[in-house]
Scaffold this motif. Structure first.
Motif, mmCIF file in Angstrom:
data_model
loop_
_atom_site.group_PDB
_atom_site.id
_atom_site.type_symbol
_atom_site.label_atom_id
_atom_site.label_comp_id
_atom_site.label_asym_id
_atom_site.label_seq_id
_atom_site.Cartn_x
_atom_site.Cartn_y
_atom_site.Cartn_z
ATOM 1 N N HIS A 1 0.831 -1.198 0.000
ATOM 2 C CA HIS A 1 0.000 0.000 0.000
ATOM 3 C C HIS A 1 0.875 1.263 0.000
ATOM 4 C CE1 HIS A 1 -3.964 1.803 1.825
ATOM 5 N NE2 HIS A 1 -3.604 2.382 0.702
ATOM 6 N N ASN B 1 0.721 2.453 -3.839
ATOM 7 C CA ASN B 1 -0.394 3.389 -3.942
ATOM 8 C C ASN B 1 -0.017 4.779 -3.451
ATOM 9 O OD1 ASN B 1 -1.635 0.443 -3.033
ATOM 10 N ND2 ASN B 1 -2.484 1.311 -4.898
ATOM 11 N N HIS C 1 -3.510 9.361 2.374
ATOM 12 C CA HIS C 1 -2.725 8.161 2.693
ATOM 13 C C HIS C 1 -1.829 8.403 3.904
ATOM 14 C CE1 HIS C 1 -3.652 6.237 -1.317
ATOM 15 N NE2 HIS C 1 -3.720 5.220 -0.478
ATOM 16 N N TRP D 1 -12.897 7.212 0.649
ATOM 17 C CA TRP D 1 -12.317 7.443 1.965
ATOM 18 C C TRP D 1 -13.434 7.727 2.957
ATOM 19 C CZ3 TRP D 1 -7.056 7.125 2.648
ATOM 20 C CH2 TRP D 1 -6.260 7.167 1.501
ATOM 21 N N ASP E 1 -9.024 4.263 4.526
ATOM 22 C CA ASP E 1 -8.927 4.053 3.080
ATOM 23 C C ASP E 1 -9.845 2.894 2.697
ATOM 24 O OD1 ASP E 1 -8.161 3.518 0.474
ATOM 25 O OD2 ASP E 1 -6.019 3.769 0.867
ATOM 26 N N HIS F 1 -7.411 -1.655 -2.903
ATOM 27 C CA HIS F 1 -5.979 -1.951 -2.704
ATOM 28 C C HIS F 1 -5.586 -1.885 -1.224
ATOM 29 C CE1 HIS F 1 -5.569 2.614 -3.285
ATOM 30 N NE2 HIS F 1 -5.183 2.386 -2.068
HETATM 31 FE FE LIG Z 1 -4.827 3.593 -0.519
#
Ligand SMILES: [Fe+2]
Length: 322
Positions: free
Chosen positions: A26, A30, A75, A124, A158, A162
């Protein structure tokens, strides 16, 4: 300018129910992907000439820039939200959640329900401080919705596939429960304490009338609804009648140029509320004159249009009395 990458905030080996591989992938793919995209876009924007670039190119680049910036920031907040036991909520956050949601349990059930409402879709779920309202709010940000302007997010979940598919497959409900069990509440509290230091947007200030007290339209409505005796005077200039067909239902109109003539009709034992079109000079001047004469008078902030904006009751404008 070049954006900087942040180190991974949480310690993956301490998390319960998350494999290190998931967190590493992650972070690397990402979060790292958003970081690379953002710097590419930033370079592209710096290199182009806005005056000669096709509008759709600028629009797309700015949209992509905003998406990458959000991805980067959220993130970082996501990783910084993990690393605790999810249970040790200190007094500060317990009180804040109870104040704004009723109780910690009520907050938790709303946050979890919101996450599960995405039903495996991308997005989110955020706990965000709103300086303008002075409160925390849960929100989801997904395709077609935006983060709340001016909001400061202190906890981020999140919900993109993913974030959980490696460990949980399509079982997003189990993922959400695992996230809740790993929240680092002391870190959330630190961000909350920083967030509440941010001042709300500056209010309208009228320095020359700083000592003239005002009242909000909501407060006036509450007085009327509760039957509190109050004398409400519409002091919009006489020419207003040609521009505005209506007036506040509970008000009488009086000519602001003749305050000295009509103030004798008012009762000094009950409060007076006066207002003009938008709440600027005319209403304030009338109130200043009334206060000088010994009335308990306040001007209604925002005036006639603020009353209309809250859908307060109105009637046909009548300026025939004075
Ligand atoms: Fe993410």
């Amino acid at each position: 300018m070049r954006y900087q990458i942040a180190p991974l905030f949480c310690r993956p080996w301490t998390l319960l129910g998350f494999e290190r591989k998931l967190i590493e992938s992650h972070y690397e793919n990402n979060y790292g992907g958003a970081f690379a995209r953002l710097n590419e876009i930033s370079q592209e924007l710096a290199a182009l000439d806005p005056a000669t670039t096709a509008p759709h190119v600028i629009r797309r680049l700015k949209q992509d820039e905003a998406a990458a910036l959000n991805s980067l920031a959220l993130h970082e907040l996501y990783f910084a939200s993990l690393g605790g036991d999810g249970r040790a909520i200190g007094e500060v956050m317990t009180n804040a959640l109870a104040r704004d949601f009723g109780s910690v349990d009520r907050w938790r059930s709303e946050f979890v329900a919101l996450a599960n409402s995405l039903d495996g879709g991308s997005g989110w779920v955020l706990l965000t401080w709103l300086p303008r309202a002075g409160r925390l709010i849960n929100q989801s940000v997904c395709e077609g919705s935006q983060a709340i302007a001016g909001g400061i997010t202190i906890l981020a979940l999140d919900m993109y596939e993913h974030a959980y598919h490696i460990d949980f497959g399509p079982n997003h409900i189990s993922y959400v429960a695992t996230f809740m069990r790993n929240i680092d509440w002391s870190a959330v509290q630190g961000r909350y304490e920083d967030a509440i230091e941010v001042k709300p947007p500056r209010p309208l200030e009228q320095k020359q009338f700083a000592d003239v007290p005002s009242i909000t339209v909501d407060e006036v409505k509450a007085m009327l609804d509760s039957g509190t005796p109050v004398q409400i005077i519409d002091t919009r200039p006489r020419h207003t009648s040609s521009r505005s067909p209506d007036m506040m239902e509970a008000a009488v109109w009086r000519d602001p140029d003749r305050v000295d003539e009509w103030m004798g009709e008012l009762d000094k034992s009950a409060p007076v509320v006066a207002f003009c079109v938008y709440g600027f000079h005319v209403g304030c001047q009338a109130v200043a004159a009334l206060r000088k004469a010994g009335f308990d008078a306040r001007y209604m902030a925002g005036g006639h249009f603020a009353w209309k904006a809250i859908k307060g009751p109105v009637k046909i404008f009548d300026s025939t009395t004075r």
